[in-house]
Design an enzyme around this catalytic site. Structure first.
Site, short mmCIF file in Angstrom:
data_model
loop_
_atom_site.label_atom_id
_atom_site.label_comp_id
_atom_site.label_asym_id
_atom_site.label_seq_id
_atom_site.Cartn_x
_atom_site.Cartn_y
_atom_site.Cartn_z
N LEU A 197 24.25 23.87 42.74
CA LEU A 197 24.41 22.43 42.85
C LEU A 197 25.79 21.96 41.99
O LEU A 197 26.21 20.78 42.07
CB LEU A 197 23.19 21.77 42.19
CG LEU A 197 21.81 22.05 43.21
CD1 LEU A 197 20.72 21.38 42.44
CD2 LEU A 197 22.31 21.53 44.30
N ILE A 231 30.49 21.91 36.91
CA ILE A 231 31.22 21.08 37.19
C ILE A 231 30.73 19.82 36.32
O ILE A 231 31.21 18.78 35.69
CB ILE A 231 31.47 20.60 38.50
CG1 ILE A 231 32.05 21.87 39.47
CG2 ILE A 231 32.34 19.40 38.79
CD1 ILE A 231 33.34 22.15 39.01
N TYR A 259 32.16 39.95 45.02
CA TYR A 259 31.16 39.48 46.11
C TYR A 259 29.74 39.01 45.70
O TYR A 259 29.06 38.13 46.03
CB TYR A 259 30.65 40.33 46.99
CG TYR A 259 32.06 40.66 48.13
CD1 TYR A 259 32.64 39.78 48.76
CD2 TYR A 259 32.44 41.81 48.17
CE1 TYR A 259 33.72 39.89 49.69
CE2 TYR A 259 33.75 42.37 48.94
CZ TYR A 259 34.32 41.17 49.83
OH TYR A 259 35.18 41.29 51.02
N ILE A 294 11.91 33.81 37.20
CA ILE A 294 11.20 34.38 36.02
C ILE A 294 12.42 34.97 34.84
O ILE A 294 12.07 34.67 33.65
CB ILE A 294 10.93 36.04 36.57
CG1 ILE A 294 9.59 35.68 37.45
CG2 ILE A 294 10.32 36.83 35.29
CD1 ILE A 294 9.07 36.85 38.26
N GLU A 295 13.51 35.27 35.46
CA GLU A 295 14.50 35.69 34.35
C GLU A 295 14.99 34.60 33.61
O GLU A 295 15.63 35.18 32.38
CB GLU A 295 15.75 36.47 35.18
CG GLU A 295 16.31 35.89 36.31
CD GLU A 295 17.44 36.62 36.91
OE1 GLU A 295 17.26 37.81 36.76
OE2 GLU A 295 18.12 36.13 37.68
N CYS A 321 49.37 40.56 39.31
CA CYS A 321 48.55 41.87 38.90
C CYS A 321 48.91 42.79 40.05
O CYS A 321 49.84 43.41 40.18
CB CYS A 321 47.26 41.68 38.47
SG CYS A 321 46.64 42.73 37.33
N GLY A 373 49.09 42.31 42.91
CA GLY A 373 50.20 42.04 43.84
C GLY A 373 51.51 42.24 43.12
O GLY A 373 52.28 42.65 43.90
N GLU A 417 46.07 54.87 40.81
CA GLU A 417 44.81 54.21 41.14
C GLU A 417 44.56 54.51 42.50
O GLU A 417 43.14 54.71 42.81
CB GLU A 417 44.76 52.54 40.84
CG GLU A 417 43.37 51.94 41.25
CD GLU A 417 43.45 50.32 41.00
OE1 GLU A 417 44.51 49.77 40.77
OE2 GLU A 417 42.47 50.09 41.22
N HIS A 470 47.68 37.46 34.47
CA HIS A 470 47.15 36.22 35.21
C HIS A 470 47.32 34.94 34.87
O HIS A 470 46.57 34.41 34.23
CB HIS A 470 45.48 36.73 35.36
CG HIS A 470 45.23 37.75 35.91
ND1 HIS A 470 44.89 37.94 37.24
CD2 HIS A 470 45.17 39.11 35.41
CE1 HIS A 470 44.27 39.26 37.63
NE2 HIS A 470 44.71 40.02 36.43
N GLU A 477 46.96 32.41 36.30
CA GLU A 477 45.98 31.45 36.89
C GLU A 477 44.99 30.97 35.89
O GLU A 477 44.18 30.14 36.10
CB GLU A 477 45.57 31.89 38.12
CG GLU A 477 44.27 33.00 38.14
CD GLU A 477 45.22 34.50 38.10
OE1 GLU A 477 46.32 34.49 37.91
OE2 GLU A 477 44.37 35.37 38.46
#
Ligand code: GLN
Length: 537
Positions: A15, A19, A54, A149-150, A382, A384, A406, A508, A510
């Site tokens: 919801l 914000i 994700y 519950i948590e 990074c 990129g 990597e 980063h 951003e």
């Protein structure tokens, strides 16, 4: 001592508690009251650093190197102040602290229990930012939805704090959904009544109910909610859908949320709201003079939250440049040498996103090559930036199969290598190079033009780095390493001359872009894309 506001959520997740919390903090800040926001998450991970994007979207990183929930990004973007490790607490961290204490024998033979030991630790952390005297108000967002519950121990901690503190020092804002049933042409208040009842059963009573709704709430509905949820009618706040999250503070101001909060907390010293800069930004955001198209090359593009800070930075930088930035998502897995022209057609700039692991890597490298060869504004963050280094190694230096260790531990040319201090690390959580580090910028470079300073500081989250054994080869072939960590010599910024805008940054930017202070690299990248778009006409 600070005053405490708790923000809970009812009916459903998503919801926008973050914000609403950030908007309330912004309104208080605009009235000269210092506010901070913290988030308590009910999951067992000690922090979200080990989570796949994700799961909960982007992992946000603070100045002091905490890996946190992405809502902290909203807090910083709205308030233009930094958060810290203390601003994000998970159930996992609470239990870790309590269990460590138990192992150290600190409970002196007692049975360690959820109440009081876990709840005491939650309370201690909920109050922490308020006892330093730095803030007038601490807003705590409780993750999850009432009834989970948590989240029960968190709600119990709120109940105890409400009971312990003077009434005027604590309040609860409950965010809920008022669904509109099209068939019945009616707004429905029952889900809200249920969620408030559930909250009340645990002993916590909300002082304010903020109602997310697609249709305006008329006085009758407000009265009904007020009556059955046992709050004053003026404390039922409408939160209508907004065209941008940055409008929400103004919507909340219209509903007088700030005044209701000030009254309940008995705060009498405050100014008229000062939101001039905010309004200038909103005005520019809403009235762009043109539109540009930026390709976001990534592998999590199905889930927009995975790139939250990048997308918000585009909004800040777009407003600054008075253009609408349309982000075109390009899945890096779908880019091949055969279809790259078609995949990237019509774009005015390319951002190759951060990331981990092998999936979609070759597509990113092909995209970099395209941008370099077509004079298309390019910005790599990074991973990129690392891809830009690999592309240059393979296609300019002729180092076939150059790679990052990597992705390919056996590459003959490890132009991106694991950082020395990382080689000894075996645990995954919180062990990357994290948080703010200084960077020294060479004069007469694009980076210097962007920052206007030789000494900057930006935030990091990575394990791999530019391999300095190749530094000379890269420099001789024309790549400029314009920003370097002064202590370690780690390359932080690379750029290419003879190109309108080609820059890769290991950090980063951003994460530091806010409404009032957009990240300079984004501002200049959008400016370059705007110019590129103009030359196409
Ligand atoms: N996977 C790369 C590294 O660890 C890049 C990380 C990132 O993009 N945040 O160095």
């Amino acid at each position: 001592m600070a005053k405490y506001i708790f923000v809970t959520g009812g009916v459903t997740s998503s919801l926008g508690k973050g914000i609403i919390a950030a908007s309330l903090a912004k309104l208080l800040q605009a009235r000269g009251i210092s506010a901070t926001i913290q988030k308590f998450d009910p999951y067992i991970n000690v922090d979200p650093g080990t989570l796949n994007p994700y799961e909960h979207g982007e992992c946000y990183v603070t100045e002091d190197g905490a890996e946190t929930d992405l809502d902290l990004g909203h807090y910083e973007r709205f308030l233009n102040t930094s958060t810290t490790q203390a601003n994000n607490v998970t159930t996992g961290r609470i239990y870790q602290t309590v269990i460590n204490k138990e192992r150290a024998g600190e409970f002196l033979g007692k049975t360690v229990q959820v109440v009081p030991h876990i709840t005491d630790e939650i309370k201690r952390r909920m109050m922490l930012l308020g006892v330093e005297g730095k803030f007038d108000v601490v807003i705590t967002e409780i993750g999850g939805t009432v009834g989970d519950i948590e989240s029960l121990p968190f709600v119990e901690a709120v109940r105890q704090i409400q009971w312990e503190l003077p009434e005027e020092d604590v309040m609860v804002v409950h965010l809920t959904l008022i669904p509109y049933l099209k068939a019945a042409k009616e707004l429905k208040t029952q889900p809200t009544q249920h969620s408030v009842r559930m909250l009340s059963e645990t002993g916590v009573h909300p002082d304010v109910i903020v109602c997310r709704t697609e249709e305006p709430l008329n006085d009758d509905i407000k009265r009904k909610i007020a009556l059955f949820c046992n709050v004053k009618q003026e404390s039922v706040i409408e939160a209508a859908d907004a065209s941008t999250i940055y409008e929400v503070p103004l919507l909340m101001q219209k509903e007088k949320l700030d005044l209701i909060v000030l009254k309940k907390l008995n705060i009498t010293k405050f100014t008229e709201p000062e939101l001039t800069k905010w309004n200038v930004f909103l005005d520019k955001l809403k009235h762009p003079k043109s539109t540009i198209h930026i390709g976001l090359i990534g592998k999590y593009i199905e889930l927009q939250d995975a790139y939250k800070s990048i997308l918000e930075s585009f909004i800040h930088a777009g407003a600054m440049n008075e253009v609408k930035v349309k982000v075109v998502n390009v899945h890096s897995e779908n880019i091949t040498p055969q279809n790259v022209n078609e995949q990237l057609a019509g774009l005015d700039g390319l951002l190759v996103a951060p990331g981990f692991g092998n999936r979609g890597i070759e597509g990113k490298i092909i995209a970099v090559k395209y941008a370099r060869e077509h004079q298309l504004p390019f910005f790599g963050i990074c991973l990129g930036m690392q891809m830009a280094v690999i592309e240059f190694a393979r296609n300019i230096l002729g180092l076939k199969d150059a790679h990052s260790v990597e992705m390919d531990p056996n590459t003959p040319y490890p132009v991106i290598d694991m950082m020395e201090e990382q080689k000894r690390i075996t645990m995954m959580g919180g062990t990357m190079r994290l948080g703010a580090y200084p960077c020294h910028i060479e004069k007469d470079t694009l980076a210097y033009q962007i920052y206007g300073s030789q000494n900057i500081s930006e935030r990091h989250r990575h394990r791999y780095e530019f391999n300095n054994e190749y530094l000379k080869a890269f420099q001789d072939a024309g790549m400029i390493t314009s920003g370097v960590n002064p202590a370690t010599g780690l390359v932080e910024i690379i750029e290419l001359p003879n190109h309108p805008f080609f820059i890769g940054v290991q950090y980063h930017p951003e994460l530091k872009s806010t409404v009032e202070a957009p990240a300079p690299v984004f501002v200049h990248f959008i400016d370059a894309a705007k110019k590129y778009a103009q030359t196409k006409k």
